[in-house]
Design a protein around this motif. Structure first.
Motif, short mmCIF file in Angstrom:
data_model
loop_
_atom_site.label_atom_id
_atom_site.label_comp_id
_atom_site.label_asym_id
_atom_site.label_seq_id
_atom_site.Cartn_x
_atom_site.Cartn_y
_atom_site.Cartn_z
N ASP A 183 0.76 -1.32 0.14
CA ASP A 183 0.10 -0.17 0.03
C ASP A 183 0.90 1.17 0.07
O ASP A 183 1.64 1.42 1.08
N LEU A 184 0.79 2.08 -1.08
CA LEU A 184 1.53 3.04 -1.44
C LEU A 184 1.30 4.19 -0.11
O LEU A 184 2.15 5.13 0.00
N ARG A 185 0.33 4.28 0.47
CA ARG A 185 -0.33 5.15 1.41
C ARG A 185 0.87 4.97 2.58
O ARG A 185 0.87 5.97 3.54
N LEU A 186 1.43 3.92 2.73
CA LEU A 186 2.23 3.55 4.06
C LEU A 186 3.53 4.33 3.82
O LEU A 186 4.63 3.85 4.64
N TRP A 187 4.03 4.64 2.50
CA TRP A 187 5.21 4.87 1.99
C TRP A 187 5.63 6.27 2.62
O TRP A 187 4.76 7.16 2.35
N PRO A 188 6.71 6.59 3.15
CA PRO A 188 7.23 8.03 3.70
C PRO A 188 6.89 8.99 2.55
O PRO A 188 6.73 10.27 2.90
N GLY A 189 7.29 8.62 1.18
CA GLY A 189 7.20 9.63 0.24
C GLY A 189 5.71 9.94 -0.39
O GLY A 189 5.57 10.66 -1.51
N TYR A 190 4.75 9.32 0.15
CA TYR A 190 3.48 9.41 -0.69
C TYR A 190 2.88 10.86 -1.11
O TYR A 190 2.60 11.04 -1.92
N SER A 191 3.01 11.61 0.16
CA SER A 191 2.55 13.06 -0.13
C SER A 191 3.25 13.64 -1.20
O SER A 191 2.69 14.47 -1.90
N THR A 192 4.60 13.69 -1.08
CA THR A 192 5.37 14.17 -2.33
C THR A 192 4.90 13.58 -3.63
O THR A 192 4.65 14.40 -4.67
N LEU A 193 4.98 12.34 -3.65
CA LEU A 193 4.53 11.67 -4.84
C LEU A 193 3.21 11.99 -5.45
O LEU A 193 3.00 12.47 -6.58
N MET A 194 2.07 12.31 -4.73
CA MET A 194 0.95 12.71 -4.86
C MET A 194 1.11 14.24 -5.68
O MET A 194 0.33 14.70 -6.59
N GLU A 195 1.91 15.15 -4.90
CA GLU A 195 1.89 16.29 -5.58
C GLU A 195 2.55 16.31 -6.77
O GLU A 195 2.33 17.41 -7.73
N VAL A 196 3.65 15.58 -7.08
CA VAL A 196 4.26 15.51 -8.08
C VAL A 196 3.37 14.81 -9.40
O VAL A 196 3.38 15.66 -10.65
N ARG A 197 2.34 14.11 -8.86
CA ARG A 197 1.43 13.59 -10.03
C ARG A 197 0.35 14.64 -10.31
O ARG A 197 -0.12 14.68 -11.40
N ASP A 198 0.06 15.47 -9.16
CA ASP A 198 -0.93 16.69 -9.45
C ASP A 198 -0.22 17.26 -10.53
O ASP A 198 -1.10 17.94 -11.55
N MET A 199 0.98 17.81 -10.27
CA MET A 199 1.34 18.63 -11.42
C MET A 199 1.56 18.14 -12.78
O MET A 199 1.52 18.71 -13.79
N TYR A 200 2.00 16.86 -12.75
CA TYR A 200 2.22 16.03 -14.01
C TYR A 200 1.02 16.26 -14.89
O TYR A 200 1.06 16.36 -16.06
N ALA A 201 -0.19 16.22 -14.05
CA ALA A 201 -1.71 15.94 -14.71
C ALA A 201 -2.07 17.26 -15.31
O ALA A 201 -3.15 17.21 -15.93
N VAL A 202 -1.22 18.50 -15.16
CA VAL A 202 -1.72 19.57 -15.69
C VAL A 202 -0.91 19.86 -17.21
O VAL A 202 -1.41 20.51 -18.02
N LEU A 257 -4.88 23.93 -7.78
CA LEU A 257 -3.25 23.79 -7.57
C LEU A 257 -2.87 25.05 -6.87
O LEU A 257 -2.35 25.18 -5.67
N THR A 258 -3.09 26.31 -7.25
CA THR A 258 -2.74 27.37 -6.89
C THR A 258 -3.34 27.64 -5.33
O THR A 258 -2.70 28.64 -4.53
N ARG A 259 -4.59 27.29 -5.20
CA ARG A 259 -5.46 27.39 -3.96
C ARG A 259 -4.95 26.38 -2.78
O ARG A 259 -5.30 26.42 -1.79
N GLY A 260 -4.13 25.22 -3.44
CA GLY A 260 -3.81 24.27 -2.53
C GLY A 260 -4.90 23.37 -2.19
O GLY A 260 -4.88 22.62 -1.09
N ASP A 261 -5.79 23.27 -3.14
CA ASP A 261 -7.02 22.38 -2.85
C ASP A 261 -6.66 20.91 -3.28
O ASP A 261 -6.60 20.81 -4.59
N GLY A 262 -6.29 19.97 -2.45
CA GLY A 262 -5.87 18.68 -2.96
C GLY A 262 -6.93 17.78 -3.04
O GLY A 262 -6.51 16.54 -3.50
N HIS A 263 -8.22 18.35 -3.11
CA HIS A 263 -9.17 17.13 -3.55
C HIS A 263 -10.36 17.83 -4.31
O HIS A 263 -11.25 17.15 -4.52
N ALA A 264 -9.87 18.86 -5.13
CA ALA A 264 -10.89 19.33 -6.11
C ALA A 264 -11.02 18.26 -7.25
O ALA A 264 -10.27 17.76 -7.68
N ARG A 265 -12.39 18.22 -7.63
CA ARG A 265 -12.50 17.27 -8.80
C ARG A 265 -12.02 17.76 -10.25
O ARG A 265 -12.35 18.65 -10.42
#
Length: 314
Positions: free
Chosen positions: A256-275, A299-307
């Motif tokens: 489960d990737l959620r248990l990995w220490p780098g999870y939060s950073t990787l999700m933010e990288v993926r957010d940027m990639y998807a733009v 992204l600019t508002r820091g909203d990590g859950h907007a659809r």
């Protein structure tokens, strides 16, 4: 109705390339327009031989016309890896072997032909987890695969060149990309594996017998398995997957990737990639023009859950 220059250009390239290699493109249907324009040829495409000597049998084929600026450097290896995996019995789409000398370059666009896989129903994240577990156990193929060292390279390039961005947006994105790139380099990942590169549920096809195959190998590389895994978790964050979808994926993969220490950073990288794809396509694709402001605003508002959306909401 708003015109879509990217789609119009893709249809033109399709017609011209198919005419050159002796395939009838009449009745071709545009399936998707994102990082590639993807067409399904009709079943009565006419076989023929081009002046260049390419023997092309008609029938059930998919044609992919790349929009990425580095497509020509990547796609020869993509075709080779997909064929290598198919020969090993891995569940993947196969290049159309009857079209010789792939990829084909036409008017600056890079075109590949693939066998069509009739599909029915939606695959599950459990199936995706199993397929990725199998992929990551495969050896690295004996071809010149790139190593994934900078997942935001294409986004950085798009930001630098895009005319659709304001100066403020370009400055914010550039700074954010550099911050995330530094954090990516500091991640403690496992041993490198063979990556699909875009292991999202929409790139898994459910065959009519219930089995599944992976398609869209444009991002294939050697790198940290976490990059393939994050797509499903990001799918819950942005694209409507449920918590149970993610739980089933993690169970099937075996970790489960959620248990990995780098999870939060990787999700933010993926957010940027998807733009990046919408920055690149916004000038010629109405949906990207609609979706890009939504993603930038969250992204600019820091909203990590907007659809976010893969296509215009119904």
């Amino acid at each position: 109705m708003e015109t879509a220059p990217l789609a119009e250009e893709a249809f033109r390239v399709l017609r011209e390339v198919c005419a050159k290699i002796g395939i009838d493109a009449r009745g071709a249907r545009l399936l998707r327009l994102r990082s590639n324009a993807v067409f399904k040829l009709s079943g009565n495409a006419v076989a023929g031989t081009s002046a260049a000597g390419n023997s092309a049998a008609g029938g059930e084929m998919v044609v992919r016309i790349a929009t990425a600026p580095d497509a020509l450097t990547r796609l020869p290896v993509v075709v080779e890896v997909a064929r290598w995996l198919a020969d090993r019995g891995f569940p993947t789409v196969r290049p159309a072997d009857e079209v010789a000398d792939q990829p084909i370059v036409h008017d600056g666009r890079v075109v590949t032909f693939w066998r069509y896989v009739p599909s029915r129903g939606r695959p599950t994240t459990r199936q995706l987890g199993r397929v990725l577990r199998s992929l990551h156990r495969e050896p690295v193929p004996p071809v010149g695969l790139r190593t994934l060292t900078d997942p935001l390279a294409e986004v950085r390039h798009a930001v630098h060149r895009a005319e659709v961005l304001t100066a403020t947006q370009r400055s914010w994105l550039s700074d954010r990309i550099e911050e995330l790139t530094g954090r990516w380099r500091d991640l403690d990942t496992g041993s490198p594996v063979l990556l699909h590169g875009d292991a999202w549920i929409d790139n898994l096809l459910r065959c009519q017998d219930g089995h599944v195959v992976l398609c869209d190998w444009d991002g294939v590389a050697v790198g940290p398995r976490e990059w393939d895994l994050v797509h499903t978790y990001h799918g819950q964050r942005r694209f409507g997957l449920s918590a149970s979808d993610v739980d089933e994926f993690a169970h099937a993969y075996g970790s489960d990737l959620r248990l990995w220490p780098g999870y939060s950073t990787l999700m933010e990288v993926r957010d940027m990639y998807a733009v990046g794809i919408h920055i690149r396509n916004a000038s010629g694709d109405p949906f990207s023009r609609q979706e890009l402001p939504r993603r930038l605003d969250s992204l600019t508002r820091g909203d990590g859950h907007a659809r976010w959306y893969m296509a215009a909401p119904a």
